[in-house]
Design an enzyme around this catalytic site. Structure first.
Site, mmCIF file in Angstrom:
data_model
loop_
_atom_site.group_PDB
_atom_site.id
_atom_site.type_symbol
_atom_site.label_atom_id
_atom_site.label_comp_id
_atom_site.label_asym_id
_atom_site.label_seq_id
_atom_site.Cartn_x
_atom_site.Cartn_y
_atom_site.Cartn_z
ATOM 1 N N LYS A 13 0.749 -1.180 0.090
ATOM 2 C CA LYS A 13 -0.211 0.016 0.154
ATOM 3 C C LYS A 13 0.803 1.276 -0.052
ATOM 4 O O LYS A 13 0.362 2.192 -0.649
ATOM 5 C CB LYS A 13 -0.926 0.116 1.145
ATOM 6 C CG LYS A 13 -1.854 -1.051 1.323
ATOM 7 C CD LYS A 13 -2.914 -0.917 2.335
ATOM 8 C CE LYS A 13 -2.109 -0.967 3.941
ATOM 9 N NZ LYS A 13 -1.765 -2.139 4.295
ATOM 10 N N ARG A 88 -9.455 1.470 8.368
ATOM 11 C CA ARG A 88 -9.143 0.134 8.468
ATOM 12 C C ARG A 88 -10.393 -0.591 9.208
ATOM 13 O O ARG A 88 -10.258 -1.828 9.158
ATOM 14 C CB ARG A 88 -7.961 -0.095 9.442
ATOM 15 C CG ARG A 88 -6.588 -0.275 8.853
ATOM 16 C CD ARG A 88 -5.436 -0.173 10.133
ATOM 17 N NE ARG A 88 -4.501 -0.766 9.976
ATOM 18 C CZ ARG A 88 -3.391 -0.275 9.229
ATOM 19 N NH1 ARG A 88 -3.385 0.823 8.888
ATOM 20 N NH2 ARG A 88 -2.205 -0.983 9.381
ATOM 21 N N ARG A 127 11.136 -6.385 3.651
ATOM 22 C CA ARG A 127 11.002 -5.027 3.826
ATOM 23 C C ARG A 127 11.933 -4.428 5.140
ATOM 24 O O ARG A 127 12.822 -3.469 5.117
ATOM 25 C CB ARG A 127 9.712 -4.459 4.328
ATOM 26 C CG ARG A 127 9.484 -3.034 4.633
ATOM 27 C CD ARG A 127 7.993 -2.545 4.658
ATOM 28 N NE ARG A 127 7.306 -2.997 5.843
ATOM 29 C CZ ARG A 127 5.907 -2.941 5.770
ATOM 30 N NH1 ARG A 127 5.569 -2.244 4.654
ATOM 31 N NH2 ARG A 127 5.029 -3.447 6.811
ATOM 32 N N ARG A 139 11.007 -0.961 11.205
ATOM 33 C CA ARG A 139 9.743 -0.621 11.937
ATOM 34 C C ARG A 139 9.605 -1.756 13.075
ATOM 35 O O ARG A 139 9.942 -2.789 13.186
ATOM 36 C CB ARG A 139 8.644 -1.005 11.084
ATOM 37 C CG ARG A 139 8.211 0.151 9.884
ATOM 38 C CD ARG A 139 7.254 -0.134 8.967
ATOM 39 N NE ARG A 139 6.022 -0.801 9.682
ATOM 40 C CZ ARG A 139 4.854 -0.733 9.006
ATOM 41 N NH1 ARG A 139 4.692 -0.218 7.864
ATOM 42 N NH2 ARG A 139 3.790 -1.083 9.642
ATOM 43 N N ARG A 150 -1.063 -8.057 13.378
ATOM 44 C CA ARG A 150 -1.617 -7.132 12.606
ATOM 45 C C ARG A 150 -2.557 -7.786 11.650
ATOM 46 O O ARG A 150 -3.438 -7.160 10.972
ATOM 47 C CB ARG A 150 -0.277 -6.308 11.766
ATOM 48 C CG ARG A 150 0.305 -5.486 12.502
ATOM 49 C CD ARG A 150 1.610 -5.044 12.261
ATOM 50 N NE ARG A 150 1.909 -4.484 10.818
ATOM 51 C CZ ARG A 150 3.120 -4.631 10.260
ATOM 52 N NH1 ARG A 150 4.086 -5.101 10.522
ATOM 53 N NH2 ARG A 150 3.089 -3.866 9.182
#
Ligand code: AMP
Length: 202
Positions: A13, A88, A127, A139, A150
């Site tokens: 995203k 969300r 990532r 992160r 998540r």
């Protein structure tokens, strides 16, 4: 042009939102980025959101809705935006509709990047590795335990959120596993064909 991007964590995203924002010349508003910056700077918002963000849980609607409302009120978002990571939940989507209705605006399209759950872990690990290799901070929620949380949070709301936009005739599902440029082309092709008068297509 007011666009929201839906999809699971690691679906791409952020990458696609930032590309769309460049093409359409509207701001890319990522609630995750806003929260991470607030946490780094230890602002009141950051202090309230930190525990939820670090653990992979959703931040409470009251906090996130307030933060999105403030951001959308800024002048650069008047002509449109790409919202990444918001809404969300159906409650957040309803809040967004209510907010936009005050100025006579609405969401034009909700793009959903469809990626099977079995690919997500791999993408998030990639990532984290890329961030490390590039000397960036990894992160705090790109780890196995937070990712699981998540994904659970995503699954709890994904179907009803997609239905919300499907019922409004605004949901466009795109294969998020396609090559990165092909995904961008699918998104821009859709916009060019449905909104041909929007710059830069006009
Ligand atoms: P993201 O960068 O979009 O993956 O978001 C990172 C984290 O920020 C999420 O796991 C949540 O803790 C929080 N967050 C971001 N957007 C929202 C939202 N719309 N509602 C609740 N929490 C959010």
């Amino acid at each position: 042009m007011r666009i929201v991007l839906l999809g699971p964590p690691g679906a791409g995203k952020g990458t696609q939102s930032s590309r769309l924002a460049q093409v359409l010349r509207v701001p890319h508003l990522s609630t995750g980025d806003i929260l991470r910056a607030a946490i780094r700077e230890a602002t009141p918002l950051g202090l309230k959101a930190k525990a939820a963000v670090d653990s992979g849980a959703l931040v409470e609607d009251e906090i996130i809705n307030g933060c999105v409302g403030e951001r959308l009120a800024k002048r650069d978002a008047e002509g449109g935006f790409i919202l990444d990571g918001f809404p969300r939940t159906v409650d957040q989507a309803t809040m967004l509709d209510t907010y936009l209705r005050h100025t006579g605006d609405e969401v034009d399209v909700a793009f959903e990047l469809v990626v099977g759950l079995d690919h997500l872990q791999q993408r998030v690990v990639k990532r984290a590795r890329e961030a490390m290799a590039g000397g960036e901070a990894v992160r705090s929620d790109d780890n196995e335990i937070a990712l699981q949380k998540r994904v659970v949070a995503y699954l709890q709301h994904a179907a009803s959120l997609s239905d919300f936009y499907r019922q409004q005739g605004k949901l466009v599902q795109v294969d998020g596993l396609a090559e990165i440029n092909a995904v961008t082309s699918s998104l821009t092709d859709h916009i060019a064909s449905t909104m041909p008068r929007h710059p830069p297509f006009a």
